[in-house]
Design an enzyme around this catalytic site. Structure first.
Site, mmCIF file in Angstrom:
data_model
loop_
_atom_site.group_PDB
_atom_site.id
_atom_site.type_symbol
_atom_site.label_atom_id
_atom_site.label_comp_id
_atom_site.label_asym_id
_atom_site.label_seq_id
_atom_site.Cartn_x
_atom_site.Cartn_y
_atom_site.Cartn_z
ATOM 1 N N HIS A 245 42.936 38.121 24.036
ATOM 2 C CA HIS A 245 44.036 38.549 24.912
ATOM 3 C C HIS A 245 43.756 38.186 26.381
ATOM 4 O O HIS A 245 44.519 37.468 27.019
ATOM 5 C CB HIS A 245 44.211 40.074 24.850
ATOM 6 C CG HIS A 245 44.510 40.640 23.508
ATOM 7 N ND1 HIS A 245 45.702 40.425 22.856
ATOM 8 C CD2 HIS A 245 43.784 41.460 22.701
ATOM 9 C CE1 HIS A 245 45.695 41.088 21.707
ATOM 10 N NE2 HIS A 245 44.540 41.718 21.583
ATOM 11 N N ASP A 246 42.674 38.765 26.920
ATOM 12 C CA ASP A 246 42.451 38.677 28.368
ATOM 13 C C ASP A 246 42.007 37.286 28.825
ATOM 14 O O ASP A 246 42.476 36.808 29.868
ATOM 15 C CB ASP A 246 41.442 39.748 28.808
ATOM 16 C CG ASP A 246 41.981 41.154 28.569
ATOM 17 O OD1 ASP A 246 43.163 41.289 28.191
ATOM 18 O OD2 ASP A 246 41.224 42.117 28.756
#
Ligand code: CA
Length: 318
Positions: A245-246
């Site tokens: 995600h990040d």
């Protein structure tokens, strides 16, 4: 010249990978990390940020303390056991880092964000991968500074797919929907990297063996991510690895062409069963100016190749 980078993080597993990705090449210069509650408490987020930076040889990158809870919350946030099962007892999986080499620094996150936006303007990329509390507070404190940044990229939201904390909401947005609404309705141009794309960008478990071979920093990251992968295996049986995600949000700040975006003008539901749902207000639909570029497709191969190369460099001391 290296693009300047500010990361606003709630340091659990994928935030740690975002730091490593950021440090994995000379084209990004990480100026500061601002810490926010989310995957962990705010105190854990800032300590984890310092521990990961220490492990990767970036002891000089300052970490600034941010929000301890959602906008208007009376008590500091402490993650419940379901969050601990995803990121580990303190947010870093099975890794037990030594005490950080330093303490968090003044000023607090909103002032640090605004100061760097004023100082570096279009050279600065801001990437937020936790609840949007610090960004909302920065806008409250100085409504113009963030508009001076070269780009603002947010990991959050589930616009076309189901959420991960409810049928309609993603964790970062749902953790502080009032701040999400504050940021979205400010008109600040931002790129939203949500579950629509991040759940397609999975790192296979085989990568961890290569990291372990790279020395202590690689062993640390592998101990963090191994735990995270176990939690995903339980939730999404049959999928190998974990979503990035990040790191994908940082990758988009560096290389916008890794995703395809659709322009939108989003707001956020702040209560009830639809809490944290992102939507376009009907009154805004005809407007020509839509400030949010919402990532809807991702070149997974291009991103994973880039991610693994940068991790390799970050872990072997660049
Ligand atoms: Ca995060």
């Amino acid at each position: 010249m290296a693009r300047k980078l500010l990361l606003d993080l709630d340091v659990g597993a994928d935030d740690a990978l975002a730091i490593a990705y950021a440090l994995g090449g000379p084209d990004l210069e990480l100026l500061a990390v601002t810490a926010v509650f989310g995957n962990v408490s705010q105190r854990e987020a800032q300590e984890n940020a310092m521990s990961v930076l220490d492990a990767l040889g970036a002891r000089l990158v300052p970490v600034h303390p941010g929000a301890v809870g959602a906008r208007g919350a009376e008590l500091p946030w402490e993650p419940d056991p379901s969050v601990r099962r995803i990121h580990g007892p303190r947010g870093l999986g099975r890794w037990r880092p030594p005490a950080p080499s330093r303490r968090a620094e003044a000023p607090t996150a909103p002032s640090a964000i605004n100061r760097l936006c004023r100082e570096w303007g279009s050279e600065l990329a801001v990437v937020a991968t936790g609840p949007l509390t610090n960004l909302a507070a920065a806008l409250d404190e100085d409504p113009d500074a963030l508009f001076a940044a070269g780009s603002v990229t947010v990991m959050g939201g589930a616009v076309s797919c189901e959420g991960n904390v409810s049928a309609v909401a993603e964790a970062n947005i749902a953790a502080d929907p009032a701040s999400a609404r504050r940021v979205l309705e400010s008109g600040l141009p931002l790129t939203l990297v949500g579950l629509d794309v991040t759940m397609r960008a999975f790192l296979p478990r085989g990568a961890l063996e290569r990291w372990r071979d790279a020395g202590p920093a690689g062993e640390a990251l592998a101990a963090i991510v191994d735990f995270y992968m176990d939690s995903y295996e339980g939730r999404y049986p049959g999928r190998d690895g974990c979503p990035l995600h990040d790191p994908l949000a940082v990758a988009v700040a560096r290389d916008p062409l890794v995703v395809d975006c659709v322009p939108m003008a989003l707001s956020c539901e702040t209560e009830g069963p639809l809490n944290g749902r992102l939507f376009q207000r009907l009154a805004d639909l005809p407007r020509a100016r839509k400030p949010h570029a919402v990532a809807m497709d991702v070149d997974v191969d291009r991103f994973l190749r880039d991610f693994e190369e940068r991790l390799e460099r970050a872990l072997r001391g660049r």
